[in-house]
Design a protein around this motif. Structure first.
Motif, PDB file in Angstrom:
ATOM      1  N   ASN A 379       0.824  -1.215   0.000  1.00 52.31           N
ATOM      2  CA  ASN A 379       0.000   0.000   0.000  1.00 52.31           C
ATOM      3  C   ASN A 379       0.855   1.261   0.000  1.00 52.31           C
ATOM      4  OD1 ASN A 379      -2.423  -1.392  -0.023  1.00 52.31           O
ATOM      5  ND2 ASN A 379      -2.622  -1.411   2.204  1.00 52.31           N
ATOM      6  N   LEU A 380       1.939   1.253   0.751  1.00 48.09           N
ATOM      7  CA  LEU A 380       2.835   2.419   0.773  1.00 48.09           C
ATOM      8  C   LEU A 380       3.493   2.614  -0.588  1.00 48.09           C
ATOM      9  CD1 LEU A 380       4.628   2.228   4.256  1.00 48.09           C
ATOM     10  CD2 LEU A 380       2.622   3.550   3.590  1.00 48.09           C
ATOM     11  N   LEU A 381       3.866   1.515  -1.229  1.00 45.80           N
ATOM     12  CA  LEU A 381       4.487   1.628  -2.558  1.00 45.80           C
ATOM     13  C   LEU A 381       3.506   2.196  -3.584  1.00 45.80           C
ATOM     14  CD1 LEU A 381       6.549  -1.694  -2.788  1.00 45.80           C
ATOM     15  CD2 LEU A 381       7.437   0.632  -2.640  1.00 45.80           C
ATOM     16  N   MET A 382       2.213   1.915  -3.410  1.00 43.31           N
ATOM     17  CA  MET A 382       1.196   2.430  -4.325  1.00 43.31           C
ATOM     18  C   MET A 382       0.755   3.849  -3.970  1.00 43.31           C
ATOM     19  SD  MET A 382       0.718   0.303  -6.752  1.00 43.31           S
ATOM     20  CE  MET A 382      -0.740   1.013  -7.488  1.00 43.31           C
ATOM     21  N   GLY A 383       1.395   4.452  -2.970  1.00 48.60           N
ATOM     22  CA  GLY A 383       1.088   5.839  -2.619  1.00 48.60           C
ATOM     23  C   GLY A 383      -0.218   6.016  -1.886  1.00 48.60           C
ATOM     24  N   ALA A 384      -0.748   4.937  -1.277  1.00 48.01           N
ATOM     25  CA  ALA A 384      -2.034   5.038  -0.597  1.00 48.01           C
ATOM     26  C   ALA A 384      -1.950   5.894   0.659  1.00 48.01           C
ATOM     27  CB  ALA A 384      -2.547   3.643  -0.242  1.00 48.01           C
ATOM     28  N   TYR A 385      -0.803   5.948   1.290  1.00 50.15           N
ATOM     29  CA  TYR A 385      -0.635   6.712   2.526  1.00 50.15           C
ATOM     30  C   TYR A 385       0.698   7.454   2.469  1.00 50.15           C
ATOM     31  CZ  TYR A 385      -4.199   3.366   3.997  1.00 50.15           C
ATOM     32  OH  TYR A 385      -5.327   2.598   4.068  1.00 50.15           O
ATOM     33  N   ASP A 386       0.723   8.652   3.041  1.00 46.78           N
ATOM     34  CA  ASP A 386       1.978   9.405   3.083  1.00 46.78           C
ATOM     35  C   ASP A 386       2.330   9.867   4.499  1.00 46.78           C
ATOM     36  OD1 ASP A 386       0.124  11.372   3.525  1.00 46.78           O
ATOM     37  OD2 ASP A 386       0.480  12.450   1.644  1.00 46.78           O
ATOM     38  N   SER A 406       1.494  10.125 -11.618  1.00 51.56           N
ATOM     39  CA  SER A 406       2.754   9.724 -12.244  1.00 51.56           C
ATOM     40  C   SER A 406       3.328   8.489 -11.552  1.00 51.56           C
ATOM     41  CB  SER A 406       3.758  10.884 -12.213  1.00 51.56           C
ATOM     42  OG  SER A 406       4.076  11.258 -10.889  1.00 51.56           O
ATOM     43  N   LEU A 407       3.007   8.317 -10.264  1.00 49.79           N
ATOM     44  CA  LEU A 407       3.457   7.120  -9.546  1.00 49.79           C
ATOM     45  C   LEU A 407       2.799   5.868 -10.122  1.00 49.79           C
ATOM     46  CD1 LEU A 407       5.130   6.028  -7.160  1.00 49.79           C
ATOM     47  CD2 LEU A 407       3.115   6.373  -5.715  1.00 49.79           C
ATOM     48  N   TYR A 408       1.512   5.991 -10.523  1.00 47.09           N
ATOM     49  CA  TYR A 408       0.806   4.854 -11.099  1.00 47.09           C
ATOM     50  C   TYR A 408       1.344   4.493 -12.483  1.00 47.09           C
ATOM     51  CZ  TYR A 408      -2.523   5.932  -7.378  1.00 47.09           C
ATOM     52  OH  TYR A 408      -3.101   6.189  -6.159  1.00 47.09           O
ATOM     53  N   SER A 412       2.499  -1.122 -11.149  1.00 51.03           N
ATOM     54  CA  SER A 412       1.285  -1.875 -11.470  1.00 51.03           C
ATOM     55  C   SER A 412       1.077  -2.901 -10.375  1.00 51.03           C
ATOM     56  CB  SER A 412       1.402  -2.575 -12.822  1.00 51.03           C
ATOM     57  OG  SER A 412       1.356  -1.651 -13.873  1.00 51.03           O
ATOM     58  N   LEU A 413      -0.175  -3.073  -9.954  1.00 51.45           N
ATOM     59  CA  LEU A 413      -0.486  -3.981  -8.848  1.00 51.45           C
ATOM     60  C   LEU A 413      -1.449  -5.068  -9.295  1.00 51.45           C
ATOM     61  CD1 LEU A 413      -0.512  -4.775  -5.818  1.00 51.45           C
ATOM     62  CD2 LEU A 413      -2.385  -3.113  -5.533  1.00 51.45           C
ATOM     63  N   LEU A 484       0.653  -4.682 -20.621  1.00 54.74           N
ATOM     64  CA  LEU A 484       0.273  -3.746 -21.673  1.00 54.74           C
ATOM     65  C   LEU A 484       0.607  -2.309 -21.264  1.00 54.74           C
ATOM     66  CD1 LEU A 484      -0.999  -3.790 -24.466  1.00 54.74           C
ATOM     67  CD2 LEU A 484      -3.231  -3.527 -23.401  1.00 54.74           C
ATOM     68  N   ARG A 485       0.515  -2.031 -19.987  1.00 60.12           N
ATOM     69  CA  ARG A 485       0.842  -0.685 -19.499  1.00 60.12           C
ATOM     70  C   ARG A 485       2.342  -0.426 -19.539  1.00 60.12           C
ATOM     71  NH1 ARG A 485      -0.509   0.765 -14.058  1.00 60.12           N
ATOM     72  NH2 ARG A 485      -0.283   2.873 -14.850  1.00 60.12           N
ATOM     73  N   GLU A 486       3.131  -1.503 -19.484  1.00 56.41           N
ATOM     74  CA  GLU A 486       4.594  -1.410 -19.558  1.00 56.41           C
ATOM     75  C   GLU A 486       5.173  -0.549 -18.445  1.00 56.41           C
ATOM     76  OE1 GLU A 486       5.196  -0.019 -23.585  1.00 56.41           O
ATOM     77  OE2 GLU A 486       5.437  -2.075 -24.298  1.00 56.41           O
ATOM     78  N   THR A 487       4.649  -0.718 -17.237  1.00 55.64           N
ATOM     79  CA  THR A 487       5.242  -0.026 -16.096  1.00 55.64           C
ATOM     80  C   THR A 487       6.520  -0.756 -15.692  1.00 55.64           C
ATOM     81  OG1 THR A 487       3.930  -1.339 -14.545  1.00 55.64           O
ATOM     82  CG2 THR A 487       3.001   0.768 -15.254  1.00 55.64           C
ATOM     83  N   PRO A 488       7.496  -0.032 -15.192  1.00 57.57           N
ATOM     84  CA  PRO A 488       8.772  -0.682 -14.842  1.00 57.57           C
ATOM     85  C   PRO A 488       8.729  -1.521 -13.576  1.00 57.57           C
ATOM     86  CG  PRO A 488       8.878   1.669 -14.390  1.00 57.57           C
ATOM     87  CD  PRO A 488       7.577   1.441 -15.094  1.00 57.57           C
ATOM     88  N   VAL A 489       7.689  -1.321 -12.735  1.00 58.78           N
ATOM     89  CA  VAL A 489       7.607  -2.057 -11.472  1.00 58.78           C
ATOM     90  C   VAL A 489       6.289  -2.816 -11.425  1.00 58.78           C
ATOM     91  CG1 VAL A 489       7.600  -1.916  -8.953  1.00 58.78           C
ATOM     92  CG2 VAL A 489       9.004  -0.315 -10.289  1.00 58.78           C
ATOM     93  N   LEU A 490       6.362  -4.100 -11.078  1.00 60.57           N
ATOM     94  CA  LEU A 490       5.180  -4.943 -10.967  1.00 60.57           C
ATOM     95  C   LEU A 490       5.091  -5.483  -9.546  1.00 60.57           C
ATOM     96  CD1 LEU A 490       2.796  -6.308 -12.365  1.00 60.57           C
ATOM     97  CD2 LEU A 490       4.339  -8.158 -13.055  1.00 60.57           C
TER      98      LEU A 490
END
Length: 573
Positions: A379-386, A406-408, A412-413, A484-490
């Motif tokens: 959740n922290l990696l997905m920016g849910a809480y700061d 931009s974090l998304y 990708s989760l 398909l989104r080609e995000t660098p982190v999965l």
């Protein structure tokens, strides 16, 4: 200083590129005002002509009446057509803005809030807003003009009778002003109860399988009856008050109309006015009483509806995703936790002084007992809480200072529960967007979906939440989405927990074989052939990093991970 009104953007949305339709609808509504006066004038003239016995004048009035009816029909059709077009566009834009605002919320918002609130304000409340806020504005513009025009016309016949008519019409006005505020309060109560009812109904339908399996239909029915009865009782009270106001208003209006009729009859018998004038006054009494009754009610209704608009604005503004610095969609170095402490409740930390490093392009496993903080870390990696303590950086930039959108583009989760829309396989993969065909084929191939599409076709409808597919097929569609989104982190949070062993192994194997991605896999399946493929395994225990290393290193140490692995494999043996 100008006060901030949260509902203003929604009110502006009603009129955005909609002013021409609004003004045209208002113009036609105002055209109806003189038409109503002409009807009364014609009736009065007919009575006076009958009394005088002038047949030629009667034929002239007949021609005028026919022309008038044609014009009146044109005006009426114009009113309904233009008003319907204005309301359609206004309500469409209102709901589109609400959905846009909802989509700006943080990922955690929908886990913390009841979606019943959103369903209620976007369905039940919208109908009230359309009728009581938008539709009533035409009456608030036309009714004062009708009142003044009627007053001027009546004064031409008899100032004395006009004064008496105005005084008699004050009775319904006073009644409406006294009781209208209560209607606003009851309208708000209906909206709040509707929200609770929709939330409960959604909860019941979502848990239908559990209710059936535990044979709790009677108990669930009791809960539904209680909520449904309470909701309908609130509606009954609102409906009763609305009916009471209407009945009181009509009764006082009838009393005023009778008073005008008898006073007019008295003046006619004295010879001060004609019989036609009496008929004009009686007929136009509604044009005096109507505005006096309608305007306070419209004002009360608009006030209540504006409260619903404000409620929607406040709901959509809660827990909106934070802004921040834009970051390019790439990971060049690493994501790093440095002494991170976080808890959903400040006094109960879930993660405690956690430090670990995820280097770009590598594969990591995150393991630990239930409640050790694995999902919280995701959740922290997905920016849910700061509101964490310590430092969480992406290529050296603090995560809490980055723009969530931009974090998304970087993360990708794939979660344990994969949600699929009741749409085609292709549209579930592309998430309704357009992509080059070669990219779609590549994502399908790399996620192992080729066989499914060969058997059923990419236009196969998945059913509600993917009910027409197996768990493994749903997960592969989720993987294809991310590819398909080609995000660098999965990120994978127990993505295979609900799958059988063979399917889970195949899905995880497919993810680990992907190239060019940084992968963090939260898993409770401790299988050596898979664990050996990770560059490093992080072991959490009660929110702390207990140990880390490759599978071989952790097994050699024979510490906490060794115990987890041994127990897990003993249970599955």
């Amino acid at each position: 200083m100008r006060k901030n009104y949260p509902e203003e953007p929604y009110i502006r949305a009603f009129y955005h590129k909609n002013h021409c339709l609004f003004l045209a609808a208002v113009f036609f509504r105002l055209m109806e005002v003189p038409a109503m006066l002409v009807i009364s004038w014609l009736l009065g003239e007919v009575i006076d002509i009958i009394t005088a016995g002038e047949l030629a004048a009667l034929w002239k009035l007949l021609v005028m009446a026919i022309v008038f009816v044609a014009i009146f029909l044109f005006v009426e059709i114009g009113i309904y057509k233009l008003r319907a077009a204005f309301l359609c566009k206004a309500v469409t834009q209102y709901k589109e803005l609400a959905f846009k605002k909802l989509s700006q919320k943080g990922i955690s918002a929908f886990a913390q809030e009841s979606t019943g609130r959103y369903l209620s304000v976007l369905t039940n409340d919208v109908g009230t807003v359309e009728e009581n806020y938008l539709n009533s504005i035409f009456e608030l513009i036309a009714q004062p003009l009708l009142f003044l025009s009627t007053l001027i016309l009546l004064c031409q016949y008899s100032p004395l009778l006009t004064l008496a008519a105005v005084l008699l019409c004050l009775f319904p006005f006073a009644g409406m002003m006294a009781f209208s505020p209560e209607l606003s309060r009851r309208e708000k109560a209906v909206s709040d109860k509707s929200e609770a009812f929709v939330a409960r109904l959604k909860d019941m339908l979502s848990g239908f399988a559990v209710i059936k399996s535990f044979k709790a239909e009677e108990e669930a029915g009791g809960i539904f009856r209680l909520e449904n009865g309470s909701f309908e009782e609130i509606k009954r009270r609102r409906r009763w008050w609305q009916g009471f106001l209407t009945s009181m208003s009509q009764s006082l209006g009838t009393l005023a109309q009778l008073g005008i009729f008898f006073l007019g009859a008295y003046l006619a018998l004295r010879g001060d006015i004609t019989a036609g004038t009496v008929l004009v006054f009686v007929n136009l009494a509604n044009s005096l009483i109507g505005p006096i009754q309608t305007i306070p009610q419209c004002v009360a209704n608009r006030k209540a509806a504006k409260g619903l608009i404000r409620k929607l604005a406040e709901v959509t503004e809660e827990n909106v995703s934070r802004g921040g610095d834009f970051i390019e969609p790439k990971l060049e170095e690493a994501i790093e936790f440095c002494n991170v402490t976080f808890g959903y409740e400040p006094e109960k930390p879930v993660l405690k002084e956690l430090s670990l490093r995820l280097e770009a392009g590598k594969k990591y496993a995150l393991v630990g007992a239930s409640g050790s903080g694995k999902s919280t870390l995701i959740n922290l990696l997905m920016g849910a809480y700061d509101n964490y303590e310590g430092s969480l950086t992406l290529d050296g930039r603090e995560m809490r200072g980055l723009d969530c959108d931009s974090l998304y583009d970087i993360m990708s989760l794939i979660g344990q529960s994969v949600f699929l829309f009741d749409d085609t396989i292709r549209r579930n993969i592309t998430m309704f967007r357009e992509f080059p065909e070669e990219k779609i084929r590549s994502a399908v191939f790399r996620s192992g979906l080729e066989q499914l599409i060969a058997e059923r076709g990419e236009d196969y409808r998945c059913g509600e939440n993917g009910g027409g597919l197996s768990g493994g097929e749903r997960q592969r569609i989720s993987i294809a989405r991310c590819l398909l989104r080609e995000t660098p982190v999965l990120l994978l949070d127990e993505a295979t927990a609900a799958l059988d062993n063979q399917t889970a192994f195949a899905v995880t194997e497919a993810i680990l074989q992907l190239d060019g991605l940084t992968r963090l896999v939260v898993t409770h399946r401790l299988e050596a052939p898979l664990l050996e493929q990770y560059d490093s395994i992080f072991v959490l225990r009660e929110g702390r990093l207990q140990e880390s290393g490759t599978f071989a290193e952790l097994m050699e140490r024979r510490e906490y991970f060794y115990s987890l692995y041994t127990v897990s494999n003993a249970e599955t043996a």
